[in-house]
Design a protein around this motif. Structure first.
Motif, mmCIF file in Angstrom:
data_model
loop_
_atom_site.group_PDB
_atom_site.id
_atom_site.type_symbol
_atom_site.label_atom_id
_atom_site.label_comp_id
_atom_site.label_asym_id
_atom_site.label_seq_id
_atom_site.Cartn_x
_atom_site.Cartn_y
_atom_site.Cartn_z
ATOM 1 N N GLN A 198 4.962 -4.295 -10.388
ATOM 2 C CA GLN A 198 3.899 -4.853 -9.605
ATOM 3 C C GLN A 198 4.664 -5.052 -8.242
ATOM 4 O OE1 GLN A 198 0.888 -5.084 -10.468
ATOM 5 N NE2 GLN A 198 0.158 -5.947 -8.575
ATOM 6 N N ALA A 199 5.957 -5.871 -8.459
ATOM 7 C CA ALA A 199 6.788 -6.106 -7.312
ATOM 8 C C ALA A 199 7.233 -4.835 -6.421
ATOM 9 C CB ALA A 199 7.849 -6.934 -7.571
ATOM 10 N N GLY A 200 7.589 -3.928 -7.229
ATOM 11 C CA GLY A 200 7.759 -2.644 -6.568
ATOM 12 C C GLY A 200 6.834 -2.017 -5.760
ATOM 13 N N LEU A 201 5.448 -1.901 -6.394
ATOM 14 C CA LEU A 201 4.267 -1.459 -5.691
ATOM 15 C C LEU A 201 4.123 -2.304 -4.483
ATOM 16 C CD1 LEU A 201 2.463 -0.235 -8.721
ATOM 17 C CD2 LEU A 201 3.193 1.235 -7.068
ATOM 18 N N GLU A 202 4.359 -3.479 -4.561
ATOM 19 C CA GLU A 202 4.069 -4.281 -3.393
ATOM 20 C C GLU A 202 4.913 -3.863 -2.273
ATOM 21 O OE1 GLU A 202 3.983 -8.348 -4.476
ATOM 22 O OE2 GLU A 202 2.073 -8.223 -5.570
ATOM 23 N N ASN A 203 6.257 -3.785 -2.616
ATOM 24 C CA ASN A 203 7.089 -3.486 -1.677
ATOM 25 C C ASN A 203 6.964 -2.012 -1.075
ATOM 26 O OD1 ASN A 203 8.494 -6.058 -1.936
ATOM 27 N ND2 ASN A 203 9.947 -5.089 -3.424
ATOM 28 N N ALA A 204 6.612 -1.051 -1.910
ATOM 29 C CA ALA A 204 6.208 0.161 -1.264
ATOM 30 C C ALA A 204 5.098 0.129 -0.175
ATOM 31 C CB ALA A 204 5.904 1.186 -2.607
ATOM 32 N N VAL A 205 4.099 -0.655 -0.597
ATOM 33 C CA VAL A 205 2.860 -0.676 0.304
ATOM 34 C C VAL A 205 3.367 -1.197 1.540
ATOM 35 C CG1 VAL A 205 0.586 -1.831 0.616
ATOM 36 C CG2 VAL A 205 1.204 -0.835 -1.718
ATOM 37 N N ASP A 206 4.135 -2.240 1.454
ATOM 38 C CA ASP A 206 4.654 -3.006 2.597
ATOM 39 C C ASP A 206 5.435 -1.910 3.467
ATOM 40 O OD1 ASP A 206 4.822 -5.422 4.311
ATOM 41 O OD2 ASP A 206 7.243 -5.061 3.778
ATOM 42 N N ALA A 207 6.460 -1.254 2.918
ATOM 43 C CA ALA A 207 7.175 -0.464 3.465
ATOM 44 C C ALA A 207 6.612 0.750 4.376
ATOM 45 C CB ALA A 207 8.252 0.245 2.655
ATOM 46 N N PHE A 208 5.507 1.504 3.592
ATOM 47 C CA PHE A 208 5.001 2.189 4.318
ATOM 48 C C PHE A 208 3.953 1.966 5.413
ATOM 49 C CE2 PHE A 208 5.379 4.618 0.226
ATOM 50 C CZ PHE A 208 6.150 5.681 0.662
ATOM 51 N N GLN A 209 3.572 0.679 5.202
ATOM 52 C CA GLN A 209 2.642 0.041 6.416
ATOM 53 C C GLN A 209 3.394 -0.325 7.597
ATOM 54 O OE1 GLN A 209 0.829 -3.100 3.716
ATOM 55 N NE2 GLN A 209 -0.960 -2.580 4.935
ATOM 56 N N LYS A 210 4.823 -0.893 7.476
ATOM 57 C CA LYS A 210 5.748 -0.941 8.359
ATOM 58 C C LYS A 210 6.145 0.410 9.115
ATOM 59 C CE LYS A 210 7.518 -5.297 6.854
ATOM 60 N NZ LYS A 210 8.776 -6.272 6.372
ATOM 61 N N ALA A 211 6.242 1.496 8.280
ATOM 62 C CA ALA A 211 6.696 2.645 8.990
ATOM 63 C C ALA A 211 5.628 3.222 9.768
ATOM 64 C CB ALA A 211 6.922 3.743 7.594
ATOM 65 N N ALA A 212 4.517 3.136 9.239
ATOM 66 C CA ALA A 212 3.064 3.485 10.163
ATOM 67 C C ALA A 212 3.218 2.676 11.449
ATOM 68 C CB ALA A 212 1.960 3.145 9.391
ATOM 69 N N GLY A 213 3.475 1.357 11.465
ATOM 70 C CA GLY A 213 3.812 0.503 12.625
ATOM 71 C C GLY A 213 4.626 0.959 13.447
ATOM 72 N N VAL A 214 5.708 1.211 12.897
ATOM 73 C CA VAL A 214 6.995 1.726 14.134
ATOM 74 C C VAL A 214 6.462 3.033 14.607
ATOM 75 C CG1 VAL A 214 9.369 2.456 14.068
ATOM 76 C CG2 VAL A 214 8.732 0.301 12.694
ATOM 77 N N LEU A 215 5.881 4.012 13.875
ATOM 78 C CA LEU A 215 5.516 5.289 14.612
ATOM 79 C C LEU A 215 4.591 5.096 15.442
ATOM 80 C CD1 LEU A 215 5.802 7.575 11.118
ATOM 81 C CD2 LEU A 215 7.438 7.256 13.072
ATOM 82 N N SER A 216 3.449 4.199 15.147
ATOM 83 C CA SER A 216 2.358 4.038 16.063
ATOM 84 C C SER A 216 3.118 3.434 17.389
ATOM 85 C CB SER A 216 1.476 2.810 15.546
ATOM 86 O OG SER A 216 0.711 3.662 14.372
ATOM 87 N N TYR A 217 3.953 2.483 17.176
ATOM 88 C CA TYR A 217 4.581 1.763 18.431
ATOM 89 C C TYR A 217 5.341 2.818 19.202
ATOM 90 C CZ TYR A 217 7.565 -1.188 21.251
ATOM 91 O OH TYR A 217 8.438 -1.785 22.231
ATOM 92 N N LEU A 218 5.999 3.776 18.543
ATOM 93 C CA LEU A 218 6.785 5.067 19.159
ATOM 94 C C LEU A 218 5.628 5.838 20.164
ATOM 95 C CD1 LEU A 218 9.196 6.690 19.924
ATOM 96 C CD2 LEU A 218 8.769 8.008 17.400
ATOM 97 N N LYS A 219 4.517 6.031 19.330
ATOM 98 C CA LYS A 219 3.587 6.994 19.858
ATOM 99 C C LYS A 219 3.163 6.292 21.183
ATOM 100 C CE LYS A 219 -0.485 7.153 18.385
ATOM 101 N NZ LYS A 219 -1.818 7.215 17.480
ATOM 102 N N GLU A 220 2.836 5.011 21.190
ATOM 103 C CA GLU A 220 2.249 4.273 22.357
ATOM 104 C C GLU A 220 3.255 4.017 23.397
ATOM 105 O OE1 GLU A 220 0.423 0.937 20.465
ATOM 106 O OE2 GLU A 220 -0.974 2.222 19.154
ATOM 107 N N THR A 221 4.376 3.896 23.010
ATOM 108 C CA THR A 221 5.567 3.407 24.353
ATOM 109 C C THR A 221 6.152 4.596 24.830
ATOM 110 O OG1 THR A 221 5.673 1.490 22.836
ATOM 111 C CG2 THR A 221 7.293 1.679 24.652
#
Length: 660
Positions: free
Chosen positions: A216-239
């Motif tokens: 359960q903890a591993g899947l939670e960390n995976a979800v969090d990591a992919f959401q943060k990756a999407a956030g960084v790439l979105s920030y890169l696209k906008e900036t």
């Protein structure tokens, strides 16, 4: 950073990527040379040989691109080491770069712009270069992320300290495209910052794929990591909206963000079913909606990957994997709803209204002639609709297996083949159990399933403020004053002789303090002190970071003894630059020597009535239309209008990139 010589699977892949980048660079240079020769020659034999060479180089480039695609789909290396029975997730590879030597450009700038001894900053420059080198091999954990963010934030200080908006200081940054391997070379620090941001997002994806998806903890960390990756790439696209590297183009980043959010949604579904899926009516309804959502988002990812201009450069295997996952999870949705209809007949004690309401949420509409409540009550209709869903599940499973078999790279991923085959066999077995002799009478088509989720997946914006960094070049003084945009006179030494304990001036401002209300007849004014001067040193002690009270205390502590101050005067940036120094022609900046030539010509005595002659500097004006590759220099003809081009921060990024 990690040991770059470590023989880990991930480091081997990055080393292979670096070697491929160099081979692609050589091939691209050869192609550029052959194309130039083809344009220049008129000899038929030479043209024939050049065309043959071009065909060879282009085929070589295609092979190298396929090898690079093989690295991008080498997903097994990045997965968790534990035995797992899950479809692999796709990480992004880190962008490769060349070494950069900051030493001479920064030392020259410190001496020229800040009028300080540059040898005192050798350690700080070495720290900056060490940090950049470490960021090429970050560890695959939060420490690696923090290091990359700290370098990104440090680049903000470096940009303000050493990169003036009007000229380059001679630092060349080279980064390789993650998908094509083609290098981009620029003197603009924005390329460096954008590439570091891309690597932060890529490292988050590698952390997400590394998580143990059996816990359960591993899947939670995976979800969090992919959401943060999407956030960084979105920030890169906008900036950074005009990055010259194709892997950081808005269209490509948009696809990558969708892919990361889809992988996060996939992990959410695995998280729900981790403890086992109970064969219970309402549990299966919930699982049907969740898995239908995963299939839907992967269908959108696959559609985006097949749109121009992304289609040409996105790895072919990524597009096919998205299609396979879409078909696989849609098949699971039809399998779950078939299980509901075939295994859970309506019993006298069941909540009929609740079951009808739950099933109604799965369909936008039923086939003609079917009513949901009647289907629940009628055993034959219920079974027929269930078998229709099983048939559709088998079709989707077979399509997923077919697409997987057509892609060479995906065919070699054993766990993917095992998962798809097992799911297909399960659906076929379930259908065989329901088969009867009168099946030819069943003409019902399974309706589409509405996707829905209770766990909305969104990109998590990067929290750069959580990483605290100290400006390496803190000794230069407060950044609000001591930046590359500001210009000052060289430090002047003022010898103070306080009269009756009075200084003859007041101080104001923060750090550094500024001379205010200067008495024009005091000894300090006679020694050369001016209104508005900044005090940078008192008695040989640096006071750039001291406030008004602290500086006044130092001044008054000497009593009537003579005291030496070092002060600087701020210059008007606009006035200090000649009007022609900001002129750009054909996207290229004038050199300092040419600016001086133009200024000298302006000093010609206007009283002389000499005949008007075109100077050498006007040569480029006449030939501008003849040869675009010629450096066109502005004319110094009297009365000629200077066309001033308004430049965005990314104009230089586009016009001065050197693609080899």
């Amino acid at each position: 950073g990690c040991n770059p010589l470590a023989e880990t699977g991930r480091s081997k892949l990055q080393n292979q990527r670096a070697v491929l980048n160099q081979q692609i660079l050589r091939a691209v240079r050869m192609r550029a040379g052959a194309e130039n020769l083809l344009r220049a020659t008129t000899n038929s034999k030479v043209r024939e040989q050049v065309l043959l060479e071009l065909s060879f180089v282009n085929s070589d480039l295609q092979i190298l691109k396929e090898e690079l695609e093989g690295l991008n789909i080498s997903v097994e290396v990045y997965q968790n080491a534990e035995e797992t029975f899950s479809i692999p997730l796709v990480p992004l590879g880190l962008k490769e770069t060349k070494d950069v030597d900051f030493t001479l450009p920064l030392k020259d700038f410190i001496l020229e712009h800040y009028s300080q001894d540059s040898s005192e900053y050798e350690d700080e420059i070495a720290d900056l270069m060490d940090l950049r080198q470490a960021c090429r091999t970050p560890s695959r954990d939060e420490a690696g992320i923090e290091m990359l963010i700290s370098y990104f934030l440090q680049l903000g200080y470096v940009e303000n300290r050493f990169f003036p908006p009007t000229r380059h200081i001679g630092v060349l940054f080279t980064w390789y495209d993650s998908f094509t391997g083609v290098p981009v070379c620029q003197q603009n620090l924005l390329l460096e910052k954008a590439s570091v941001l891309f690597n932060i997002g890529a490292l988050y994806t590698q952390i997400g794929t590394r998580c143990n998806r059996q816990t359960q903890a591993g899947l939670e960390n995976a979800v969090d990591a992919f959401q943060k990756a999407a956030g960084v790439l979105s920030y890169l696209k906008e900036t950074f909206t005009h990055t010259p590297s194709y892997d950081m183009s808005p269209a490509m980043l948009n696809v990558l963000v969708k892919m990361m959010l889809a992988q996060a949604q996939e992990c959410v579904f695995e998280q729900i079913g981790l403890s086992g899926i109970r064969n219970e009516f309402f549990t299966l309804v919930k699982m049907t909606q969740e898995v239908a959502m995963v299939g839907e988002v992967y269908m959108l990812v696959n559609t985006a990957m097949n749109q121009e201009p992304v289609k040409e450069n996105i790895p072919y295997s990524w597009s096919k994997l998205a299609q396979i996952k879409s078909d696989h999870y849609k098949a699971l949705a039809h399998y779950f709803i078939a299980t509901i209809l075939c295994d859970h007949e309506l019993q006298p004690g069941d909540a009929e209204a609740q079951q009808e309401k739950a099933l109604a949420q799965l369909y936008a509409g039923l086939p003609e002639g079917l009513v949901l409540l009647a289907v629940l009550r009628d055993k034959v209709q219920r079974k027929q609709l269930g078998k229709a869903h099983l048939r559709k599940a088998v079709v989707y499973h077979e399509e997923a297996l077919r697409v997987c078999g057509l892609c060479k790279k995906l065919r070699n991923i054993e766990v993917l083949q095992e998962v798809l085959t097992a799911a297909h066999k399960r659906s076929v077995l379930k259908y065989a159990q329901q088969e009867t002799e009168d099946d030819f009478l069943s003409l019902i088509q399974a309706p589409d399933i509405l996707p829905q989720t209770e766990h909305k997946i969104e990109a998590i914006a990067p929290q750069f403020s959580k990483v605290k960094v100290k400006d390496f070049f803190h000794k230069l003084g407060p950044l609000t004053v001591f930046s590359a945009k500001q210009r000052w006179t060289a430090p002047r030494t003022i010898c103070l002789h306080p009269e009756a304990g009075e200084l003859g001036f007041s101080l104001k401002g923060g750090s550094p303090v500024q001379v205010y209300c200067l008495d024009p007849v005091c000894s300090a004014a006679s020694a050369g002190l001016k209104e508005g001067d900044y005090i940078v040193s008192v008695g040989g002690m640096d006071c750039k970071w001291l406030g008004v009270n602290e500086v006044l205390e130092k001044l008054r502590s000497v009593g009537k003894q003579p005291l030496e101050l070092e002060v600087i005067s701020c210059q008007d940036t606009a006035a200090s630059l000649h009007s022609k120094s900001a002129t750009y022609s054909m996207g290229m900046q004038k050199t300092y020597s040419l600016i001086c030539l133009a200024m000298d010509e302006d000093k010609i005595d206007q009283t002389k009535k000499a005949p008007l002659k075109l100077p050498f500097l006007s040569w480029g004006t006449k030939n501008r239309q003849k040869a675009a590759s010629t450096l066109c220099l502005p004319s110094a003809v009297a009365g000629s209008s200077q066309i001033k081009k308004k430049l965005s921060p990314f104009t230089l990024l586009n016009t001065e990139s050197s693609l080899y």
